[in-house]
Design a protein around this motif. Structure first.
Motif, PDB file in Angstrom:
ATOM      1  N   PHE A  47       0.831  -1.204   0.000  1.00 39.31           N
ATOM      2  CA  PHE A  47       0.000   0.000   0.000  1.00 39.31           C
ATOM      3  C   PHE A  47       0.866   1.254   0.000  1.00 39.31           C
ATOM      4  CE2 PHE A  47      -1.989   3.315   2.683  1.00 39.31           C
ATOM      5  CZ  PHE A  47      -3.008   3.689   1.826  1.00 39.31           C
ATOM      6  N   GLY A  48       1.930   1.248   0.810  1.00 36.22           N
ATOM      7  CA  GLY A  48       2.820   2.400   0.843  1.00 36.22           C
ATOM      8  C   GLY A  48       3.518   2.626  -0.488  1.00 36.22           C
ATOM      9  N   LEU A  49       3.839   1.532  -1.185  1.00 36.61           N
ATOM     10  CA  LEU A  49       4.487   1.658  -2.491  1.00 36.61           C
ATOM     11  C   LEU A  49       3.542   2.251  -3.529  1.00 36.61           C
ATOM     12  CD1 LEU A  49       6.899   0.792  -4.449  1.00 36.61           C
ATOM     13  CD2 LEU A  49       5.515  -1.239  -4.868  1.00 36.61           C
ATOM     14  N   LEU A  50       2.299   1.772  -3.554  1.00 28.05           N
ATOM     15  CA  LEU A  50       1.340   2.204  -4.570  1.00 28.05           C
ATOM     16  C   LEU A  50       0.692   3.544  -4.257  1.00 28.05           C
ATOM     17  CD1 LEU A  50      -0.534  -1.183  -5.213  1.00 28.05           C
ATOM     18  CD2 LEU A  50       1.355  -0.210  -6.521  1.00 28.05           C
ATOM     19  N   ASN A  51       0.788   3.990  -3.009  1.00 26.50           N
ATOM     20  CA  ASN A  51       0.044   5.172  -2.586  1.00 26.50           C
ATOM     21  C   ASN A  51       0.734   6.469  -3.016  1.00 26.50           C
ATOM     22  OD1 ASN A  51      -1.815   6.828  -1.392  1.00 26.50           O
ATOM     23  ND2 ASN A  51      -1.049   6.562   0.692  1.00 26.50           N
ATOM     24  N   GLU A  52       0.467   6.861  -4.251  1.00 26.26           N
ATOM     25  CA  GLU A  52       0.876   8.173  -4.746  1.00 26.26           C
ATOM     26  C   GLU A  52      -0.355   9.047  -4.942  1.00 26.26           C
ATOM     27  OE1 GLU A  52       3.883   9.262  -5.109  1.00 26.26           O
ATOM     28  OE2 GLU A  52       4.952   7.393  -4.719  1.00 26.26           O
ATOM     29  N   THR A  53      -1.409   8.746  -4.198  1.00 29.06           N
ATOM     30  CA  THR A  53      -2.665   9.476  -4.335  1.00 29.06           C
ATOM     31  C   THR A  53      -2.537  10.879  -3.746  1.00 29.06           C
ATOM     32  OG1 THR A  53      -3.465   8.560  -2.230  1.00 29.06           O
ATOM     33  CG2 THR A  53      -4.028   7.367  -4.237  1.00 29.06           C
ATOM     34  N   GLY A  54      -3.414  11.773  -4.204  1.00 25.55           N
ATOM     35  CA  GLY A  54      -3.407  13.142  -3.716  1.00 25.55           C
ATOM     36  C   GLY A  54      -4.594  13.486  -2.851  1.00 25.55           C
ATOM     37  N   THR A  55      -5.538  12.555  -2.682  1.00 31.53           N
ATOM     38  CA  THR A  55      -6.725  12.797  -1.876  1.00 31.53           C
ATOM     39  C   THR A  55      -6.915  11.668  -0.871  1.00 31.53           C
ATOM     40  OG1 THR A  55      -8.228  11.611  -3.364  1.00 31.53           O
ATOM     41  CG2 THR A  55      -7.809  13.930  -3.855  1.00 31.53           C
ATOM     42  N   LYS A  56      -7.641  11.971   0.192  1.00 35.91           N
ATOM     43  CA  LYS A  56      -7.891  10.958   1.210  1.00 35.91           C
ATOM     44  C   LYS A  56      -8.831   9.878   0.707  1.00 35.91           C
ATOM     45  CE  LYS A  56      -6.989  13.899   5.224  1.00 35.91           C
ATOM     46  NZ  LYS A  56      -7.521  14.457   6.489  1.00 35.91           N
ATOM     47  N   MET A  57      -9.826  10.255  -0.105  1.00 36.21           N
ATOM     48  CA  MET A  57     -10.732   9.207  -0.606  1.00 36.21           C
ATOM     49  C   MET A  57     -10.026   8.315  -1.604  1.00 36.21           C
ATOM     50  SD  MET A  57     -11.618  12.408  -1.899  1.00 36.21           S
ATOM     51  CE  MET A  57     -11.851  13.233  -3.486  1.00 36.21           C
ATOM     52  N   GLY A  58      -9.044   8.851  -2.330  1.00 35.59           N
ATOM     53  CA  GLY A  58      -8.260   8.008  -3.229  1.00 35.59           C
ATOM     54  C   GLY A  58      -7.415   7.007  -2.468  1.00 35.59           C
ATOM     55  N   ALA A  59      -6.828   7.455  -1.339  1.00 34.22           N
ATOM     56  CA  ALA A  59      -6.023   6.549  -0.515  1.00 34.22           C
ATOM     57  C   ALA A  59      -6.882   5.447   0.087  1.00 34.22           C
ATOM     58  CB  ALA A  59      -5.322   7.339   0.580  1.00 34.22           C
ATOM     59  N   ARG A  60      -8.099   5.791   0.513  1.00 33.44           N
ATOM     60  CA  ARG A  60      -8.992   4.769   1.069  1.00 33.44           C
ATOM     61  C   ARG A  60      -9.394   3.753   0.006  1.00 33.44           C
ATOM     62  NH1 ARG A  60     -11.094   9.195   4.184  1.00 33.44           N
ATOM     63  NH2 ARG A  60     -12.569   9.691   2.540  1.00 33.44           N
ATOM     64  N   LEU A  61      -9.677   4.227  -1.199  1.00 31.85           N
ATOM     65  CA  LEU A  61     -10.044   3.306  -2.277  1.00 31.85           C
ATOM     66  C   LEU A  61      -8.875   2.395  -2.618  1.00 31.85           C
ATOM     67  CD1 LEU A  61     -12.099   2.405  -4.421  1.00 31.85           C
ATOM     68  CD2 LEU A  61     -11.153   4.164  -5.938  1.00 31.85           C
ATOM     69  N   LEU A  62      -7.668   2.920  -2.602  1.00 30.95           N
ATOM     70  CA  LEU A  62      -6.492   2.109  -2.884  1.00 30.95           C
ATOM     71  C   LEU A  62      -6.332   1.004  -1.850  1.00 30.95           C
ATOM     72  CD1 LEU A  62      -3.859   1.443  -4.331  1.00 30.95           C
ATOM     73  CD2 LEU A  62      -2.746   3.231  -2.992  1.00 30.95           C
ATOM     74  N   LYS A  63      -6.475   1.335  -0.584  1.00 31.22           N
ATOM     75  CA  LYS A  63      -6.343   0.321   0.466  1.00 31.22           C
ATOM     76  C   LYS A  63      -7.412  -0.756   0.312  1.00 31.22           C
ATOM     77  CE  LYS A  63      -4.973   1.412   4.554  1.00 31.22           C
ATOM     78  NZ  LYS A  63      -4.839   1.938   5.948  1.00 31.22           N
ATOM     79  N   ASN A  64      -8.637  -0.363   0.011  1.00 31.88           N
ATOM     80  CA  ASN A  64      -9.701  -1.348  -0.195  1.00 31.88           C
ATOM     81  C   ASN A  64      -9.384  -2.273  -1.365  1.00 31.88           C
ATOM     82  OD1 ASN A  64     -11.168  -0.242   1.899  1.00 31.88           O
ATOM     83  ND2 ASN A  64     -12.401   1.073   0.583  1.00 31.88           N
ATOM     84  N   ASN A  65      -8.809  -1.730  -2.425  1.00 33.75           N
ATOM     85  CA  ASN A  65      -8.483  -2.541  -3.599  1.00 33.75           C
ATOM     86  C   ASN A  65      -7.308  -3.466  -3.338  1.00 33.75           C
ATOM     87  OD1 ASN A  65      -9.824  -1.755  -6.534  1.00 33.75           O
ATOM     88  ND2 ASN A  65     -10.094  -0.174  -4.987  1.00 33.75           N
ATOM     89  N   VAL A  66      -6.331  -3.017  -2.557  1.00 40.77           N
ATOM     90  CA  VAL A  66      -5.204  -3.878  -2.226  1.00 40.77           C
ATOM     91  C   VAL A  66      -5.671  -5.071  -1.399  1.00 40.77           C
ATOM     92  CG1 VAL A  66      -3.078  -4.005  -0.872  1.00 40.77           C
ATOM     93  CG2 VAL A  66      -3.444  -2.099  -2.427  1.00 40.77           C
ATOM     94  N   LEU A  67      -6.617  -4.846  -0.516  1.00 47.52           N
ATOM     95  CA  LEU A  67      -7.131  -5.925   0.320  1.00 47.52           C
ATOM     96  C   LEU A  67      -8.141  -6.800  -0.420  1.00 47.52           C
ATOM     97  CD1 LEU A  67      -7.621  -3.990   3.687  1.00 47.52           C
ATOM     98  CD2 LEU A  67      -5.766  -5.532   3.062  1.00 47.52           C
ATOM     99  N   GLN A  68      -8.797  -6.256  -1.441  1.00 45.16           N
ATOM    100  CA  GLN A  68      -9.776  -7.014  -2.227  1.00 45.16           C
ATOM    101  C   GLN A  68      -9.595  -6.722  -3.713  1.00 45.16           C
ATOM    102  OE1 GLN A  68     -13.558  -5.880  -0.238  1.00 45.16           O
ATOM    103  NE2 GLN A  68     -13.791  -8.055   0.185  1.00 45.16           N
ATOM    104  N   PRO A  69      -8.562  -7.253  -4.330  1.00 48.43           N
ATOM    105  CA  PRO A  69      -8.370  -7.023  -5.776  1.00 48.43           C
ATOM    106  C   PRO A  69      -9.527  -7.585  -6.581  1.00 48.43           C
ATOM    107  CG  PRO A  69      -6.392  -7.930  -4.750  1.00 48.43           C
ATOM    108  CD  PRO A  69      -7.481  -8.055  -3.740  1.00 48.43           C
ATOM    109  N   SER A  70      -9.761  -6.983  -7.708  1.00 51.72           N
ATOM    110  CA  SER A  70     -10.897  -7.381  -8.548  1.00 51.72           C
ATOM    111  C   SER A  70     -10.594  -8.684  -9.281  1.00 51.72           C
ATOM    112  CB  SER A  70     -11.212  -6.275  -9.551  1.00 51.72           C
ATOM    113  OG  SER A  70     -12.225  -6.688 -10.451  1.00 51.72           O
ATOM    114  N   THR A  71     -11.637  -9.438  -9.559  1.00 51.53           N
ATOM    115  CA  THR A  71     -11.539 -10.626 -10.416  1.00 51.53           C
ATOM    116  C   THR A  71     -12.342 -10.450 -11.694  1.00 51.53           C
ATOM    117  OG1 THR A  71     -13.392 -11.659  -9.216  1.00 51.53           O
ATOM    118  CG2 THR A  71     -11.153 -12.184  -8.467  1.00 51.53           C
TER     119      THR A  71
END
Length: 705
Positions: A47-71
């Motif tokens: 998450f720290g590696l991928l987190n180049e987001t500029g907003t808090k909602m973007g960071a939250r969405l990234l964490k959710n996706n890292v924990l539950q990647p899409s199929t």
């Protein structure tokens, strides 16, 4: 906490777990997806590696996706296309990044607007003004992003632009502009935020409110004038600062005072912070109280207009939730695009069964280590190499290698590019990682009990579309029991038809399972001097099981253990290995397994070649070569069996095989040497995979094989 939301104001969205990869808590921790194992505050995790987001909602969405990647294949490919477009259009990328910096935490703002209060007090009134200012900043930031997305071509970016279309929020924007002053906005600076709260409502709405605002301005002017007078009187540079607790205070640099003395007696509430002195005066404290009273009076008078605006907005807030999700996704995609150029990542492909990585790298290890990272190739299919056993010396990179495979799979299904020269992945529904080695003190279980519990969970939930990495299973108990358990669990994993990478120090495990269908032996290379005085890790994965012996002794010798003890250890180790090598087994079942494995391997090769884009003549040539190689390999197996049954005929058998095929060794033909059927990575891609939809059948040759 019991909370009440306004009627028809929430957007409820159901997301089925069927559309996401399952990752259990143990795997999340072992792979360091959201937290580093050694340092919880470190950013050295996925998450720290991928987190180049500029907003808090973007960071939250990234964490959710890292924990539950899409199929969802379509969703994943649309994200890749969007990331590719953002990474190749520099003006588009930097324009969006700059506008996203202006976005507030819209999720928080919208949630606060629809939440009904239990008690209406002054704190709620003040927070309501803050929420309205955040809403205005959010609405003002949508149009510039919509303009930046003009001309995009990828489906994901087109959807986001459509969501940000002005007609979707025109009614809310009209309500805001009618009620609020055009110049106010939400600010992180506490002084500016307080000023904007006071002047939020348009002038002329309430005469008493205008009077309170005028008093507020005058008191602030008096406070500034007081500080200017003190500066002239004492000939000391003074800065007027503000914080929420003390309100206005004076800041003085200690070196501005003569002989580092304390400030004059007129200053009170003196606090020394390093080379800075913070203080107030009695007059300034009085002005602070007057300013606070005028501020509170303005907020109270503005509350009725603010609540009317909030009530009106609630009925039209639904499109804003969708826009907020769109901006969060846009922030996520720009974060991935930032990594493409900064880390040299490549866009992967989706295949039906083939997992292939050319020069893959561990994304976190590559970033933090100083020396150049040694990349490795990965290749696995359902019929060939789906269960890979990795052996090698300690510290040779086995754990890093298997972790890099799991992390690359997660990155790909999140929508990110991956650290490699080429990558192709099947859709993975589950990832399991059994790599931890620490005892669990809280649960009062040992390392062995913990790993057995984790393996039991894996075996209960594993399926053909799973990816499993196992590191050093069974080493927490005796060697005999550990090997027996490792073999039994390996058998179950093989039967599951999942993709498995199994790291072990049990030297007998790769030998015992070598001829099972789908099993493939690999090792991490190491160079050891003949006198065991030096060893060098190559960090490169190679075919076959580890033949190098005594590397444990070499490591022990390098840490300067007593020489006499090392001589005894070397002698005992050589004696035990000699006894073990003298044991002979029945090669009949092994030969049968080799024949079956070779036949399945050849069948997969023919299928890949048949579905490829080769012309008829070239396909015929390849099939003829495969036929000859198949016969040679089969003859080599028969010769090996004959030699074991009749040692006196060993030389004759070998001569017969070599005479028929001078260009090939009897049983040392690797999968890469057998042309494209081995799935070798050639030119950055798995050679032998379908290159197009063109099919050129060759029925006569297939029947002959």
């Amino acid at each position: 906490m019991h909370q009440i939301f306004a009627a028809q104001s929430l957007r409820i969205k159901f997301e089925s777990s069927e559309g996401a990869m399952m990752i259990d808590l143990s795997t999340i921790a072992n792979l360091e997806l959201v937290q580093n194992l050694q340092n919880a505050k470190s950013k050295h995790c996925l998450f720290g590696l991928l987190n180049e987001t500029g907003t808090k909602m973007g960071a939250r969405l990234l964490k959710n996706n890292v924990l539950q990647p899409s199929t969802d294949r379509t969703k994943i490919e649309q994200r890749w296309a969007a990331v590719n477009e953002l990474s190749t259009k520099e003006e588009l990328f930097f324009g969006i990044r700059e506008e996203l910096k202006q976005c507030v935490d819209t999720d928080k703002a919208l949630a606060n607007l629809v939440l009904l209060p239990k008690n209406i007090d002054f704190q709620y009134m003040e927070q309501s003004v803050n929420n309205v200012l955040m809403l205005k900043s959010f609405v003002d930031s949508i149009k510039p992003i919509w303009q930046c997305l003009t001309g995009v071509s990828s489906d994901e970016l087109l959807k986001i632009r459509e969501l940000c279309s002005p007609e979707n929020y025109a009614e809310v924007q009209e309500l805001i502009y009618y009620a609020l002053s055009p110049d106010v906005t939400y600010s992180q600076n506490q002084t500016d935020l307080r000023n904007h709260r006071v002047f939020a409502i348009r002038a002329g709405t309430n005469g008493f409110l205008d009077v309170a605002r005028q008093s507020y301005n005058e008191f602030i002017g008096d406070a500034r004038e007081l500080v200017d007078q003190l500066q002239a009187q004492h000939e000391i540079p003074l800065d007027l600062k503000y914080d929420t607790a003390r309100q206005f205070y004076i800041k003085i640099k200690a070196n501005e005072l003569e002989l580092a003395a304390t400030p004059p007696d007129i200053f009170v509430n003196v606090v020394r912070k390093g080379k800075v002195i913070e203080c107030q005066t009695l007059d300034l404290i009085k002005y602070n109280q007057k300013i606070k009273d005028a501020h509170n009076e303005s907020i109270a008078m503005s509350d009725s207009s603010i609540q009317e605006l909030i009530t009106a907005v609630r009925t039209k807030i639904h499109p804003l939730f969708k826009i907020s999700e769109g901006l969060a996704l846009l922030d996520l995609l720009t974060s991935f695009a930032c990594l493409v150029t900064a880390q040299s990542y490549v866009r992967p492909d989706i295949s039906s069964e083939t997992l292939a990585i050319k020069s893959g790298r561990h994304p976190i290890r590559e970033k933090i280590q100083k020396e150049e990272y040694v990349p490795n190739d990965v290749y696995a299919t359902q019929q060939h190499k789906r269960f890979q056993i990795i052996t090698g010396c300690n510290m040779s990179g086995k754990s890093t290698y298997i972790r890099s495979i799991a992390l690359a799979t997660i990155m790909a299904q999140v929508g990110s590019f991956v650290p490699a020269e080429y990558a192709s992945f099947p859709i993975t529904s589950q990832i399991f990682a059994r790599v931890a080695t620490d005892d669990c003190m809280e649960a009062n279980v040992s390392t062995f009990a913990s790993e057995m519990r984790e393996m039991a969970f894996i075996l209960r939930n594993i399926e053909a579309r799973s990816l499993v990495i196992v590191d050093e299973l069974g080493r927490g108990t005796s060697t005999t029991d550990g090997l027996a358990i490792a073999i039994a669990i390996s058998e179950a994993l093989i039967q599951s038809k999942a993709y498995v990478w199994f790291v072990t120090h049990f030297r007998d495990l790769p030998r015992i399972l070598a001829e099972r269908l789908g099993v493939y032996n690999m090792h991490m290379g190491v160079d050891i001097d003949p006198d065991f005085s030096r060893m060098r890790m190559r960090y490169k994965v190679s075919e076959g099981r580890e033949e190098q012996k005594f590397y444990g002794l070499t490591l022990a010798q390098l840490v300067d253990l007593p020489e006499e003890m090392m001589e005894i250890a070397v002698g005992v180790s050589k004696d035990l290995n000699t006894r073990n090598n003298t044991k002979q087994g029945n090669l009949g079942p092994i030969a049968m397994a080799k024949r079956r494995k070779l036949a399945v391997h050849m069948r997969e090769t023919i299928t890949q070649a048949k579905e490829g884009a080769l012309e008829s003549d070239e396909l015929l040539t390849r099939m003829q070569r495969l036929q000859r190689e198949f016969l040679v390999r089969m003859a080599a197996i028969d010769a090996e069996l004959s030699t074991s049954e009749n040692p006196s005929g060993q030389q004759a058998g070998e001569a017969e095989v070599q005479e028929g095929t001078p260009e090939l060794e009897s049983d040392n033909v690797s999968s890469d040497q057998v042309g494209s059927e081995g799935g070798a990575l050639k030119d950055g891609k798995p050679h032998g995979m379908p290159l197009s939809n063109t099919k050129t059948p060759c029925p006569d040759l297939c029947r002959s094989l």
